[in-house]
Scaffold this motif. Structure first.
Motif, PDB file in Angstrom:
ATOM      1  N   GLY A  13       0.815  -1.206   0.000  1.00  0.00           N
ATOM      2  CA  GLY A  13       0.000   0.000   0.000  1.00  0.00           C
ATOM      3  C   GLY A  13       0.851   1.258   0.000  1.00  0.00           C
ATOM      4  O   GLY A  13       1.933   1.292   0.596  1.00  0.00           O
ATOM      5  N   ALA A  14       0.361   2.296  -0.655  1.00  0.00           N
ATOM      6  CA  ALA A  14       1.139   3.523  -0.839  1.00  0.00           C
ATOM      7  C   ALA A  14       1.540   4.185   0.472  1.00  0.00           C
ATOM      8  O   ALA A  14       2.573   4.844   0.547  1.00  0.00           O
ATOM      9  N   LEU A  15       0.746   4.023   1.524  1.00  0.00           N
ATOM     10  CA  LEU A  15       1.036   4.678   2.800  1.00  0.00           C
ATOM     11  C   LEU A  15       1.878   3.805   3.733  1.00  0.00           C
ATOM     12  O   LEU A  15       2.102   4.169   4.885  1.00  0.00           O
ATOM     13  N   THR A  16       2.349   2.684   3.226  1.00  0.00           N
ATOM     14  CA  THR A  16       3.211   1.826   4.026  1.00  0.00           C
ATOM     15  C   THR A  16       4.569   2.499   4.203  1.00  0.00           C
ATOM     16  O   THR A  16       5.182   2.954   3.236  1.00  0.00           O
ATOM     17  N   ARG A  17       5.030   2.579   5.428  1.00  0.00           N
ATOM     18  CA  ARG A  17       6.285   3.279   5.715  1.00  0.00           C
ATOM     19  C   ARG A  17       7.499   2.405   5.376  1.00  0.00           C
ATOM     20  O   ARG A  17       7.411   1.180   5.354  1.00  0.00           O
TER      21      ARG A  17
END
Length: 263
Positions: free
Chosen positions: A69-73
């Motif tokens: 996912g794009a918001l995965t750090r």
């Protein structure tokens, strides 16, 4: 700083509505946008904070692919058992981005969508032949990166996830600026069902594939195969940290190290 509206939607649909305003900007980790705001290089009327959207977070395996996912750090990718098992080179790359503070705040989506020449993730995306998932479509890595800080994303399009095919082998190596830790030259190599791919970041204005190295490695998968291939200095970045010729030389050095890491 200056005045602007701040929004924190909790769904992708709400974020898309807010970003339909051409003067609004999305922000996730903020490592590129916030410095730009401070220096007045970007002056949006509104910031749309994507960090509250749960559907844009997480790591999962689907068939022969890892979807992030794009918001995965960065720290989550680096520490993911799923990523370490399937694509160790990707976990390694994430574990060497910036410093601890950057890795605990920065996101893969922000890195890929900003396409900073010195960012790490674009090399993995292009080097693995990943697919970009947005709220509107899917974009192949070869079509996504278009130039310095430029991608195929439309103004109101949101990067939702990145789908990485699992390779047979892959490796990454970079020379980082000792002060900023930004990449001066990096190389990501992979061998999989789609063939051999070699992606170079940091050395030029935009991440790119090294076709001569790909051809050589397709015939002989070894560090020796790229030892005699010289990267042209034409069009390479040149600044106080390193000349175009120096960066071109580093491409060859990092390619050999990436191959050694890939095995």
């Amino acid at each position: 700083m200056y005045d602007f509206a701040y929004h924190k939607p909790t769904t992708l649909a709400d974020a898309a509505k807010l970003l339909a305003d051409p003067d609004a900007k999305a922000v996730s980790g903020g490592h590129t946008l916030i410095p730009a705001l401070k220096h007045r290089l970007n002056k949006p009327s509104a910031l749309v904070d994507l960090s509250g959207i749960a559907e844009m977070k997480g790591i999962r395996r689907e068939g022969n692919a890892i979807i992030i996912g794009a918001l995965t750090r960065h720290v989550e990718v680096a520490n993911s058992a799923e990523v370490k098992a399937a694509i160790p080179a990707l976990a390694y790359l994430a574990s060497h981005i910036g410093d601890v503070q950057v890795r605990n705040r920065g996101t893969i989506g922000g890195s890929v969508s900003n396409n900073d020449p010195a960012a790490d993730y674009p090399a993995a995306v292009l080097g693995l032949g990943a697919t970009i998932h947005t709220n509107k479509r899917k974009i192949a890595a070869d079509d996504f990166f278009q130039g310095m800080f430029t991608t195929a994303l439309a103004a109101d399009e949101i990067l939702v996830a990145v789908e990485f095919p699992i390779p047979e082998k892959a490796g990454y190596a970079k020379m980082k600026n000792p002060a900023s830790r930004y990449v001066m030259a990096g190389v990501f190599v992979s061998k999989g069902t789609g063939g051999v791919r070699v992606a170079v970041n940091g050395a030029g204005p935009c991440v790119f594939r090294q076709a001569d190295m790909e051809k050589a490695l397709a015939a002989n998968w070894s560090a020796n195969a790229v030892a005699g291939i010289a990267q042209s200095a034409d069009g390479m970045n040149s600044d106080i940290h390193g000349s175009a010729e120096y960066r071109a030389h580093l491409v060859g050095v990092m390619a050999k190290r990436a191959m050694a890491a890939a095995g």
